[in-house]
Design an enzyme around this catalytic site. Structure first.
Site, PDB file in Angstrom:
ATOM      1  N   ASN A   3      14.229  35.341  83.868  1.00  0.00           N
ATOM      2  CA  ASN A   3      14.171  36.148  84.919  1.00  0.00           C
ATOM      3  C   ASN A   3      13.021  35.793  85.892  1.00  0.00           C
ATOM      4  O   ASN A   3      12.259  36.361  86.437  1.00  0.00           O
ATOM      5  CB  ASN A   3      13.663  37.520  84.615  1.00  0.00           C
ATOM      6  CG  ASN A   3      15.006  38.387  84.243  1.00  0.00           C
ATOM      7  OD1 ASN A   3      15.859  38.336  84.859  1.00  0.00           O
ATOM      8  ND2 ASN A   3      14.741  39.391  83.042  1.00  0.00           N
ATOM      9  N   ARG A  23       6.031  43.176  71.844  1.00  0.00           N
ATOM     10  CA  ARG A  23       6.629  41.943  71.962  1.00  0.00           C
ATOM     11  C   ARG A  23       6.333  41.232  73.428  1.00  0.00           C
ATOM     12  O   ARG A  23       6.373  41.798  74.461  1.00  0.00           O
ATOM     13  CB  ARG A  23       8.563  42.037  72.093  1.00  0.00           C
ATOM     14  CG  ARG A  23       8.914  40.721  71.983  1.00  0.00           C
ATOM     15  CD  ARG A  23      10.577  40.870  72.085  1.00  0.00           C
ATOM     16  NE  ARG A  23      11.309  39.750  71.213  1.00  0.00           N
ATOM     17  CZ  ARG A  23      12.556  39.151  71.634  1.00  0.00           C
ATOM     18  NH1 ARG A  23      12.951  39.895  72.731  1.00  0.00           N
ATOM     19  NH2 ARG A  23      12.964  38.386  70.899  1.00  0.00           N
ATOM     20  N   HIS A  35       8.261  46.627  75.076  1.00  0.00           N
ATOM     21  CA  HIS A  35       8.896  45.478  75.456  1.00  0.00           C
ATOM     22  C   HIS A  35       8.048  44.935  76.630  1.00  0.00           C
ATOM     23  O   HIS A  35       7.943  45.376  77.674  1.00  0.00           O
ATOM     24  CB  HIS A  35      10.446  45.507  76.067  1.00  0.00           C
ATOM     25  CG  HIS A  35      11.191  44.393  76.319  1.00  0.00           C
ATOM     26  ND1 HIS A  35      10.577  43.253  76.447  1.00  0.00           N
ATOM     27  CD2 HIS A  35      12.406  44.368  76.537  1.00  0.00           C
ATOM     28  CE1 HIS A  35      11.606  42.292  76.439  1.00  0.00           C
ATOM     29  NE2 HIS A  35      12.493  43.111  76.741  1.00  0.00           N
ATOM     30  N   ASN A  45       9.982  38.759  78.476  1.00  0.00           N
ATOM     31  CA  ASN A  45      11.292  38.390  79.328  1.00  0.00           C
ATOM     32  C   ASN A  45      11.514  38.710  80.594  1.00  0.00           C
ATOM     33  O   ASN A  45      12.562  38.586  81.325  1.00  0.00           O
ATOM     34  CB  ASN A  45      12.365  38.941  78.545  1.00  0.00           C
ATOM     35  CG  ASN A  45      12.611  38.280  77.085  1.00  0.00           C
ATOM     36  OD1 ASN A  45      12.020  37.212  76.933  1.00  0.00           O
ATOM     37  ND2 ASN A  45      13.475  38.569  76.104  1.00  0.00           N
ATOM     38  N   THR A  80      19.989  42.617  73.397  1.00  0.00           N
ATOM     39  CA  THR A  80      21.096  43.391  74.298  1.00  0.00           C
ATOM     40  C   THR A  80      22.488  42.835  74.006  1.00  0.00           C
ATOM     41  O   THR A  80      22.965  41.810  73.788  1.00  0.00           O
ATOM     42  CB  THR A  80      20.781  42.831  75.622  1.00  0.00           C
ATOM     43  OG1 THR A  80      19.395  43.154  75.916  1.00  0.00           O
ATOM     44  CG2 THR A  80      21.775  43.487  76.667  1.00  0.00           C
ATOM     45  N   GLN A  98      13.117  49.472  70.713  1.00  0.00           N
ATOM     46  CA  GLN A  98      12.442  48.753  71.684  1.00  0.00           C
ATOM     47  C   GLN A  98      12.690  49.558  73.181  1.00  0.00           C
ATOM     48  O   GLN A  98      13.704  49.622  73.557  1.00  0.00           O
ATOM     49  CB  GLN A  98      13.101  47.478  72.158  1.00  0.00           C
ATOM     50  CG  GLN A  98      12.130  46.579  73.007  1.00  0.00           C
ATOM     51  CD  GLN A  98      12.876  45.252  73.234  1.00  0.00           C
ATOM     52  OE1 GLN A  98      13.763  45.247  73.894  1.00  0.00           O
ATOM     53  NE2 GLN A  98      12.088  44.113  72.881  1.00  0.00           N
ATOM     54  N   GLY A 109      17.589  36.316  65.571  1.00  0.00           N
ATOM     55  CA  GLY A 109      18.473  36.801  66.687  1.00  0.00           C
ATOM     56  C   GLY A 109      19.868  36.590  66.559  1.00  0.00           C
ATOM     57  O   GLY A 109      20.534  37.218  65.796  1.00  0.00           O
ATOM     58  N   TYR A 148      10.624  41.446  82.402  1.00  0.00           N
ATOM     59  CA  TYR A 148      10.772  42.865  82.553  1.00  0.00           C
ATOM     60  C   TYR A 148       9.303  43.344  83.138  1.00  0.00           C
ATOM     61  O   TYR A 148       8.365  42.614  83.161  1.00  0.00           O
ATOM     62  CB  TYR A 148      11.511  43.427  81.650  1.00  0.00           C
ATOM     63  CG  TYR A 148      12.662  43.103  81.320  1.00  0.00           C
ATOM     64  CD1 TYR A 148      13.825  42.890  82.405  1.00  0.00           C
ATOM     65  CD2 TYR A 148      13.147  42.174  80.103  1.00  0.00           C
ATOM     66  CE1 TYR A 148      15.113  42.437  82.064  1.00  0.00           C
ATOM     67  CE2 TYR A 148      14.470  41.740  79.841  1.00  0.00           C
ATOM     68  CZ  TYR A 148      15.137  41.507  80.712  1.00  0.00           C
ATOM     69  OH  TYR A 148      16.513  41.154  80.679  1.00  0.00           O
TER      70      TYR A 148
END
Length: 353
Positions: A231, A223, A171, A174, A23, A96, A310, A176
């Site tokens: 989160n 992923r 995605h 993480n 991001t 993604q 990354g 979401y």
């Protein structure tokens, strides 16, 4: 080993150095991609495969204010400048596709409610245009509301292909929306989408079934982050979860499975990569903190097929060339990861510079 070609679904990658989805919050108003984003990705086109930042499949699902979307015709048209720039340099790029779920907030989505597997909010605050505010409880998606979100992923995938992308990465990591269903720390449901691993994975598998039917399984990656507690996420048995998912995913014939091996916040620990390799028969991509040396050894040992880099790729647009040359790397500047403009985005120097 990093420079051996690799077949990933419909693509032959010239190397096994992938750009991880990062991001960067550089999209224009209306979640529109722009020329600066095209430059950023094109600078990194020497990677075996580029994976874009998380991209919204539906309006009013923003978690970062300035992340891009893929739900409108205007966004599709704007993304074409990105894919054209990458392809002009001989690169390959997946988008993604993403739904933030409870990580979104009404304050950055025109008052629209957040939705999730659970009403329990993410702990702590979120950045909004008017400052930090606490996360809010989410609307618990009903079984009859879930198909519309599956359809949004499908349309996002179709739109990505129309925009010139070589494929999509779903995605599921993480904290979401898909991850909120997968892990029992955020899934307290008692219906057909809660309880057992099979029920918690139902939403993910419905998305994958529909997306692969729409654009072809050889153009779809996934992923996962079974350990990452970002989160407010956790699972009672992350190693068992990745084993269950990895085995079930074989039936989908995906382009790849992309697994984050650790926890940003170091709250959960476990060896998820060994289990993923043992259970998953397709291309396995590792991510989080790999050096070039460790990545090379892991591939040589058969533990992985490729590695997604990354922050090192963020700070080194010519990362493959630097690795090949054994050259020193630019250090990433965390202060500019999410700030507007080209500083810390498109101004990292190459070796030649």
């Amino acid at each position: 080993m990093l420079f051996h070609p690799l077949q990933v679904g419909a693509l032959t990658l010239p190397n096994r150095i992938l750009l991880a989805p990062l991001t960067r919050a550089r999209a224009d108003a209306g979640h529109m991609p722009n020329a600066m984003m095209a430059e950023y990705y094109a600078q990194r086109a020497s990677g075996g495969l580029l994976i874009t930042e998380c991209t919204m499949v539906a309006p009013n699902t923003s978690a970062f204010i300035a992340e891009p979307g893929i739900y409108s015709d205007e966004q599709v048209a704007a993304w074409k400048q990105v894919t054209s720039a990458v392809h002009a340099k001989g690169g390959r790029i997946f988008m993604q596709i993403w739904h933030a779920g409870r990580a979104a907030h009404p304050a950055i989505n025109d008052g629209a409610r957040t939705v999730s597997s659970t009403a329990t909010p993410v702990e702590g605050d979120i950045h909004t245009p008017t400052g930090k505010v606490p996360h809010v409880p989410a609307h618990v998606l009903t079984e009859t509301e879930i198909p519309a979100i599956v359809a949004a992923f499908v349309q996002g995938a179709k739109n990505a292909i129309a925009a010139g992308f070589d494929g999509v990465e779903v995605h599921g990591a993480n904290g979401y929306l898909i991850d909120q269903f997968l892990r029992d720390g955020a899934n307290d449901r008692t219906d057909g989408y809660g309880g057992s691993m099979e029920n918690r994975a139902r939403f993910l598998f419905e998305v994958l079934t529909a997306v692969t039917a729409a654009i072809g399984s050889d153009r779809v990656g996934l992923r996962l982050s079974p350990l990452n507690s970002f989160n407010s996420m956790k699972d009672s048995d992350p190693v068992a979860l990745i084993g269950f998912l990895a085995e079930k995913l074989n039936a989908y014939k995906l382009a790849y499975l992309h697994v984050m091996r650790a926890d940003f916040l170091q709250a959960q620990h476990g060896d998820v990569m060994t289990v993923a390799r043992a259970k998953y028969q397709g291309v396995l991509v590792g991510n989080m903190g790999y050096t070039a040396e460790e990545a090379t050894q892991a591939i040589a040992d058969g533990k992985l097929d490729a590695v997604a880099f990354g922050t090192s790729f963020l700070a080194n647009p010519d990362l493959p060339a630097r690795i090949k040359a054994g050259a020193p790397l630019n250090a990433p500047d965390a202060n500019t990861f999410y700030t507007p403009g080209p500083v810390g985005y498109t101004d990292y120097p190459t070796m030649a510079a």
